[in-house]
Design a protein around this motif. Sequence first.
Motif, mmCIF file in Angstrom:
data_model
loop_
_atom_site.group_PDB
_atom_site.id
_atom_site.type_symbol
_atom_site.label_atom_id
_atom_site.label_comp_id
_atom_site.label_asym_id
_atom_site.label_seq_id
_atom_site.Cartn_x
_atom_site.Cartn_y
_atom_site.Cartn_z
ATOM 1 N N ALA A 102 -16.675 36.614 -88.943
ATOM 2 C CA ALA A 102 -17.751 36.326 -88.003
ATOM 3 C C ALA A 102 -18.507 37.613 -87.708
ATOM 4 C CB ALA A 102 -17.170 35.752 -86.711
ATOM 5 N N PRO A 103 -19.778 37.514 -87.333
ATOM 6 C CA PRO A 103 -20.562 38.720 -87.048
ATOM 7 C C PRO A 103 -19.931 39.534 -85.929
ATOM 8 C CG PRO A 103 -21.662 36.764 -86.207
ATOM 9 C CD PRO A 103 -20.545 36.289 -87.071
ATOM 10 N N ALA A 104 -19.900 40.848 -86.106
ATOM 11 C CA ALA A 104 -19.342 41.740 -85.090
ATOM 12 C C ALA A 104 -20.416 42.704 -84.634
ATOM 13 C CB ALA A 104 -18.148 42.502 -85.654
ATOM 14 N N PRO A 105 -21.217 42.307 -83.659
ATOM 15 C CA PRO A 105 -22.320 43.150 -83.194
ATOM 16 C C PRO A 105 -21.819 44.495 -82.665
ATOM 17 C CG PRO A 105 -22.462 40.936 -82.285
ATOM 18 C CD PRO A 105 -21.109 41.068 -82.898
ATOM 19 N N SER A 106 -22.634 45.507 -82.809
ATOM 20 C CA SER A 106 -22.267 46.826 -82.295
ATOM 21 C C SER A 106 -23.529 47.565 -81.872
ATOM 22 C CB SER A 106 -21.510 47.632 -83.359
ATOM 23 O OG SER A 106 -22.313 47.802 -84.502
ATOM 24 N N GLY A 107 -23.338 48.611 -81.098
ATOM 25 C CA GLY A 107 -24.476 49.426 -80.693
ATOM 26 C C GLY A 107 -25.389 48.709 -79.727
ATOM 27 N N ALA A 108 -26.681 49.009 -79.844
ATOM 28 C CA ALA A 108 -27.664 48.483 -78.902
ATOM 29 C C ALA A 108 -27.790 46.973 -78.980
ATOM 30 C CB ALA A 108 -29.024 49.134 -79.160
ATOM 31 N N GLY A 109 -27.500 46.399 -80.166
ATOM 32 C CA GLY A 109 -27.654 44.950 -80.327
ATOM 33 C C GLY A 109 -26.441 44.161 -79.923
ATOM 34 N N ASP A 110 -25.413 44.818 -79.392
ATOM 35 C CA ASP A 110 -24.152 44.153 -79.066
ATOM 36 C C ASP A 110 -24.349 43.010 -78.081
ATOM 37 O OD1 ASP A 110 -21.391 44.513 -77.069
ATOM 38 O OD2 ASP A 110 -21.172 44.051 -79.200
ATOM 39 N N ALA A 111 -25.055 43.271 -76.986
ATOM 40 C CA ALA A 111 -25.272 42.256 -75.957
ATOM 41 C C ALA A 111 -26.047 41.068 -76.513
ATOM 42 C CB ALA A 111 -26.007 42.860 -74.765
#
Length: 237
Positions: A102-111
């Motif tokens: 599944a996608p694991a968002p990170s950084g500024a796009g996490d939220a």
Amino acid sequence: MISANRFQRSRKLRIGILAWSALLLAAITPHAARAQYLHPKITKNEVTVRKVVILPAKVDVVRDSMKGPEGMAAESEELSGRVEKAVADVLANSKHITTLSAPAPSGAGDAQGKYTVADMQTRFDELLPKVMKKRKDVKQGRFSIGDEVLNLNLDKSADAIVFIRGRGQKLTSGKQTFVLLVGGKPAYLVMQIGIVDAHTGEVLLYTDPVFTGDPTTAVNRLHQALENGFKKLPAAQ
């Protein structure tokens, strides 16, 4: 003669318990028979599901005692993860379908990434009652959560997204005895699983496998119920 009479009474009790369990199983979800419903794109081989992304499962279980039901938050969370893994295992072993990460968002796009996943989960939750009410309409291709699924930014090779919901209960020893002697719902788990097209949001398959018994410890019964639930889904070539 006494021994024979005891054997007959014991045999009748076992038969009665089995028959009662079958009736209770039917009573858990009385509105429809257990079945799978496939979109025409699947039945006509227009779409083949080879790779899926499974979003976090939501399975709630309660402990039912003589005092009434009580929540089991930790057990529900653990069971959700176990059901999610079992779905991936069954799809891989029975249908040769690969589960992608599944996608694991990170950084500024996490939220934003977390919001998008939550939004898709909410869309499925809102659609689910309509699907359950008119399951056969899946065969007409009438259900979709919308092409906003593209916002999940999944791996481009993903064909579908799997949504898993479930509810069940385990019984205390006292409640088990009460159910056998007087009646009531047994320990059980009912799942609602939707496989959604990763590009269009159309519901490609809906199935609601169920089994009786303690859902917090079930392994073989869980896998068997899922295998039966995905029986009509064509295997990946």
